[in-house]
Design a protein around this motif. Structure first.
Motif, PDB file in Angstrom:
ATOM      1  N   VAL A 196       0.856  -1.190   0.000  1.00  0.00           N
ATOM      2  CA  VAL A 196       0.000   0.000   0.000  1.00  0.00           C
ATOM      3  C   VAL A 196       0.886   1.232   0.000  1.00  0.00           C
ATOM      4  CG1 VAL A 196      -1.852   1.225   1.193  1.00  0.00           C
ATOM      5  CG2 VAL A 196      -1.707  -1.266   1.365  1.00  0.00           C
ATOM      6  N   CYS A 197       0.538   2.202  -0.806  1.00  0.00           N
ATOM      7  CA  CYS A 197       1.278   3.463  -0.829  1.00  0.00           C
ATOM      8  C   CYS A 197       0.728   4.397   0.249  1.00  0.00           C
ATOM      9  CB  CYS A 197       1.150   4.141  -2.193  1.00  0.00           C
ATOM     10  SG  CYS A 197       1.923   3.232  -3.538  1.00  0.00           S
ATOM     11  N   LYS A 198       1.615   5.105   0.918  1.00  0.00           N
ATOM     12  CA  LYS A 198       1.164   6.053   1.927  1.00  0.00           C
ATOM     13  C   LYS A 198       0.217   7.085   1.328  1.00  0.00           C
ATOM     14  CE  LYS A 198       5.213   5.680   4.953  1.00  0.00           C
ATOM     15  NZ  LYS A 198       6.399   6.369   5.515  1.00  0.00           N
ATOM     16  N   ALA A 199       0.490   7.480   0.094  1.00  0.00           N
ATOM     17  CA  ALA A 199      -0.354   8.488  -0.557  1.00  0.00           C
ATOM     18  C   ALA A 199      -1.788   8.005  -0.701  1.00  0.00           C
ATOM     19  CB  ALA A 199       0.224   8.849  -1.920  1.00  0.00           C
ATOM     20  N   ASP A 200      -1.976   6.692  -0.874  1.00  0.00           N
ATOM     21  CA  ASP A 200      -3.322   6.137  -1.022  1.00  0.00           C
ATOM     22  C   ASP A 200      -4.138   6.283   0.267  1.00  0.00           C
ATOM     23  OD1 ASP A 200      -2.715   5.422  -3.617  1.00  0.00           O
ATOM     24  OD2 ASP A 200      -2.169   3.355  -3.095  1.00  0.00           O
ATOM     25  N   GLY A 220      -3.663   8.922   2.276  1.00  0.00           N
ATOM     26  CA  GLY A 220      -3.685  10.345   2.592  1.00  0.00           C
ATOM     27  C   GLY A 220      -2.463  10.840   3.337  1.00  0.00           C
ATOM     28  N   PHE A 221      -1.378  10.045   3.361  1.00  0.00           N
ATOM     29  CA  PHE A 221      -0.162  10.440   4.049  1.00  0.00           C
ATOM     30  C   PHE A 221       0.917  10.819   3.034  1.00  0.00           C
ATOM     31  CE2 PHE A 221      -1.744   6.847   6.892  1.00  0.00           C
ATOM     32  CZ  PHE A 221      -2.544   7.693   7.644  1.00  0.00           C
ATOM     33  N   ASP A 222       1.864  11.648   3.455  1.00  0.00           N
ATOM     34  CA  ASP A 222       3.008  11.924   2.597  1.00  0.00           C
ATOM     35  C   ASP A 222       4.086  10.881   2.854  1.00  0.00           C
ATOM     36  OD1 ASP A 222       4.413  12.701   4.940  1.00  0.00           O
ATOM     37  OD2 ASP A 222       3.650  14.742   4.753  1.00  0.00           O
ATOM     38  N   ASN A 223       5.250  11.084   2.305  1.00  0.00           N
ATOM     39  CA  ASN A 223       6.275  10.028   2.343  1.00  0.00           C
ATOM     40  C   ASN A 223       7.251  10.173   3.499  1.00  0.00           C
ATOM     41  OD1 ASN A 223       7.038   7.610   1.087  1.00  0.00           O
ATOM     42  ND2 ASN A 223       8.835   8.597   0.176  1.00  0.00           N
ATOM     43  N   ARG A 224       6.891  10.957   4.513  1.00  0.00           N
ATOM     44  CA  ARG A 224       7.769  11.060   5.675  1.00  0.00           C
ATOM     45  C   ARG A 224       7.818   9.727   6.440  1.00  0.00           C
ATOM     46  NH1 ARG A 224       5.283  16.170   8.701  1.00  0.00           N
ATOM     47  NH2 ARG A 224       3.399  15.318   7.705  1.00  0.00           N
ATOM     48  N   ILE A 235       3.794  11.440  12.917  1.00  0.00           N
ATOM     49  CA  ILE A 235       3.182  10.496  13.850  1.00  0.00           C
ATOM     50  C   ILE A 235       1.707  10.369  13.484  1.00  0.00           C
ATOM     51  CG2 ILE A 235       2.541  10.068  16.257  1.00  0.00           C
ATOM     52  CD1 ILE A 235       5.053  11.628  17.083  1.00  0.00           C
ATOM     53  N   VAL A 236       1.225   9.136  13.375  1.00  0.00           N
ATOM     54  CA  VAL A 236      -0.180   8.865  13.069  1.00  0.00           C
ATOM     55  C   VAL A 236      -0.779   8.096  14.245  1.00  0.00           C
ATOM     56  CG1 VAL A 236      -1.799   7.695  11.529  1.00  0.00           C
ATOM     57  CG2 VAL A 236       0.221   8.845  10.580  1.00  0.00           C
ATOM     58  N   GLN A 272      -9.546  -4.262   8.017  1.00  0.00           N
ATOM     59  CA  GLN A 272      -8.827  -4.154   6.750  1.00  0.00           C
ATOM     60  C   GLN A 272      -8.131  -2.801   6.656  1.00  0.00           C
ATOM     61  OE1 GLN A 272     -11.997  -5.196   7.020  1.00  0.00           O
ATOM     62  NE2 GLN A 272     -11.922  -7.329   6.307  1.00  0.00           N
ATOM     63  N   GLU A 273      -8.825  -1.747   7.053  1.00  0.00           N
ATOM     64  CA  GLU A 273      -8.223  -0.407   7.046  1.00  0.00           C
ATOM     65  C   GLU A 273      -7.075  -0.327   8.037  1.00  0.00           C
ATOM     66  OE1 GLU A 273      -9.544   4.272   7.801  1.00  0.00           O
ATOM     67  OE2 GLU A 273     -10.994   2.636   8.032  1.00  0.00           O
ATOM     68  N   LEU A 274      -7.276  -0.913   9.220  1.00  0.00           N
ATOM     69  CA  LEU A 274      -6.241  -0.891  10.247  1.00  0.00           C
ATOM     70  C   LEU A 274      -4.992  -1.631   9.777  1.00  0.00           C
ATOM     71  CD1 LEU A 274      -5.659   0.095  13.086  1.00  0.00           C
ATOM     72  CD2 LEU A 274      -6.691  -1.997  13.979  1.00  0.00           C
ATOM     73  N   ALA A 275      -5.175  -2.741   9.079  1.00  0.00           N
ATOM     74  CA  ALA A 275      -4.036  -3.501   8.563  1.00  0.00           C
ATOM     75  C   ALA A 275      -3.218  -2.668   7.580  1.00  0.00           C
ATOM     76  CB  ALA A 275      -4.520  -4.784   7.899  1.00  0.00           C
ATOM     77  N   LYS A 276      -3.868  -1.802   6.832  1.00  0.00           N
ATOM     78  CA  LYS A 276      -3.137  -0.930   5.895  1.00  0.00           C
ATOM     79  C   LYS A 276      -2.280   0.075   6.653  1.00  0.00           C
ATOM     80  CE  LYS A 276      -6.576  -1.309   2.191  1.00  0.00           C
ATOM     81  NZ  LYS A 276      -7.599  -0.583   1.387  1.00  0.00           N
ATOM     82  N   TYR A 277      -2.808   0.634   7.740  1.00  0.00           N
ATOM     83  CA  TYR A 277      -2.016   1.558   8.548  1.00  0.00           C
ATOM     84  C   TYR A 277      -0.761   0.879   9.093  1.00  0.00           C
ATOM     85  CZ  TYR A 277      -6.167   4.590   8.554  1.00  0.00           C
ATOM     86  OH  TYR A 277      -7.227   5.379   8.198  1.00  0.00           O
ATOM     87  N   TYR A 278      -0.961  -0.339   9.643  1.00  0.00           N
ATOM     88  CA  TYR A 278       0.198  -1.077  10.161  1.00  0.00           C
ATOM     89  C   TYR A 278       1.223  -1.330   9.052  1.00  0.00           C
ATOM     90  CZ  TYR A 278      -2.267  -2.390  14.527  1.00  0.00           C
ATOM     91  OH  TYR A 278      -2.903  -2.390  15.750  1.00  0.00           O
ATOM     92  N   SER A 279       0.754  -1.673   7.865  1.00  0.00           N
ATOM     93  CA  SER A 279       1.651  -2.059   6.781  1.00  0.00           C
ATOM     94  C   SER A 279       2.486  -0.899   6.273  1.00  0.00           C
ATOM     95  CB  SER A 279       0.845  -2.669   5.621  1.00  0.00           C
ATOM     96  OG  SER A 279       0.242  -3.888   5.999  1.00  0.00           O
ATOM     97  N   VAL A 280       1.895   0.303   6.202  1.00  0.00           N
ATOM     98  CA  VAL A 280       2.645   1.440   5.663  1.00  0.00           C
ATOM     99  C   VAL A 280       3.517   2.109   6.719  1.00  0.00           C
ATOM    100  CG1 VAL A 280       0.900   1.877   3.909  1.00  0.00           C
ATOM    101  CG2 VAL A 280       0.815   3.144   6.069  1.00  0.00           C
TER     102      VAL A 280
END
Length: 408
Positions: A223-227, A229-233, A266-267, A293-301
């Motif tokens: 998953v891309c951070k941009a997807d 809503g996050f930048d690449n920091r 920090i998220v 499913q959404e939470l798993a994406k946060y952990y992954s990125v």
């Protein structure tokens, strides 16, 4: 065979989902599954029924606030529930959270002491052996070792506004919870098992069974951070269902002050609207999500997961992060350190933000790629929920086939 589980919720919240999924496992093995609950619920595959109703919950809550007698109201509702137990005639009774404004534990345990039904009690917190609270590490209270009194957390769940009944509550629980002979305790961590061994429940047989993670949902994802809503920091993630003081929100604020806003973000997931409005620049707040499913994406990125909690009986979010391939930083407090290993994360002393800063900067230089495989392997090996629920099934089968042997 018939299994009856009792919990404050049904297929709602962490303990409610655990009860539901255990029920699904025993159903797949040909058992009958019943779940009794007190408050919130979602649809269940087990045969389910509520103990009492909304008015009974409100009344129990009012008595708790005024009299500090949590778990000793709901007499009529509990007597009716006992008749339902007799009608079902279960082969095993599995208790989860019996606190939560819906059940009279004294009546229930008096009944359980008189019937020849094996009892399994999963301890998800510490309420069973204290005179009031469900957690005590944050305030450093050890009165439960001998006798509770003058409770320093009278105003915390289950909150009392007037009376401090902690000493009598302790005596009442000791009497009730030591009545049942054929009972096996299941602490959800080795740390909690160690605490139980210092309590009045110490003479009961115990088997640690960790809480489980759905490793098919919580897995490394591309998953891309941009997807999201996050930048690449460089991203430091924190997750909690409720951000109380003991969960370490203030430590994330301190960490934010020590890191460059241009390089690090920090998220925090699980904040309420008021908390989000008061966040400083460089911290992104996200409301609690019911989508795993959404939470798993946060952990992954995330580049690293930071659990700043000082009071956990297990540490499920840490295991979820590992399952998604992201290493964790945890405090050397309660059960958190046992979730990770040296190749899946870092243990620092409670409140040592300098150490956290150094680890974050090191991870920014080296990257997390080398950690992903080890994190995933540990989560699948130790915290896969299917394996953990099979442990419960084997425990039930042992108790039913040879209850005396299973309790020696």
């Amino acid at each position: 065979m018939k299994l009856l589980q009792i919990n404050s919720t049904l297929n709602w919240g962490s303990t409610g989902r655990i009860a539901e999924e255990i029920g699904q496992v025993v159903l797949s093995k040909g058992w009958e599954s019943y779940i009794a609950y007190g408050r919130q619920c979602n649809k269940s595959k087990s045969q389910s029924f509520r103990i009492g109703g909304d008015w009974a919950v409100y009344n129990h809550g009012l008595q708790t606030r005024l009299l500090d007698n949590h778990g000793l109201a709901s007499r009529k509702e509990t007597k009716h529930f006992i008749k339902q137990i007799e009608r079902i005639s279960p082969d095993v009774i599995h208790l989860h959270n019996i606190h939560g404004y819906y059940l009279n534990y004294s009546l229930l345990f008096d009944f359980l002491s008189k019937v020849n039904i094996p009892v399994v009690w999963t301890l998800h917190d510490c309420w069973a052996f204290t005179g009031h609270c469900s957690h005590y590490s944050y305030v450093g209270c050890n009165r439960w070792h001998t006798l509770c009194y003058d409770c320093p957390q009278k105003g915390d769940y289950p909150a009392s506004c007037l009376i401090d009944r902690s000493e009598q509550n302790f005596r009442d629980k000791l009497r009730a919870f030591t009545l049942v002979k054929n009972m096996t305790l299941v602490p959800v961590s080795e740390w909690l098992a160690g605490e139980v061994r210092q309590s009045f429940l110490k003479d009961y047989p115990m088997q640690v069974i960790h809480n489980g993670v759905d490793t098919e949902i919580f897995r490394p994802q591309q998953v891309c951070k941009a997807d999201l809503g996050f930048d690449n920091r460089f991203m430091i993630l924190g997750v909690s269902s409720v951000w109380l003081s003991r969960k370490g929100l203030k430590d994330f604020l301190k960490l934010r002050e020590r890191l460059s806003k241009d390089e690090y973000v920090i998220v925090l997931v699980g904040l309420d609207e008021s908390q989000i409005r008061h966040l400083p620049e460089g911290i992104i707040g996200i409301r609690r999500t019911n989508s795993v499913q959404e939470l798993a994406k946060y952990y992954s990125v995330a580049n690293i997961y930071f659990n700043a909690s000082v009071e956990e009986t297990f540490g499920l979010t840490i295991a979820e992060s590992l399952s998604c391939g992201t290493p964790a930083i945890v405090y050397n407090s309660t059960a958190c350190p046992e979730i990770i290993s040296s190749d899946t994360g870092f243990i620092v002393e409670q409140g040592d933000i300098n150490a956290v800063v150094n680890i974050v900067k090191l991870m920014k230089e080296t990257g997390k790629q080398q950690w992903i495989s080890d994190c995933r392997e540990r989560a699948v090996g130790l915290y896969d929920k299917r394996k953990r629920y099979e442990e419960y099934l084997r425990l039930y089968e042992g108790l039913v086939s040879s209850p005396l042997l299973a309790n020696t």
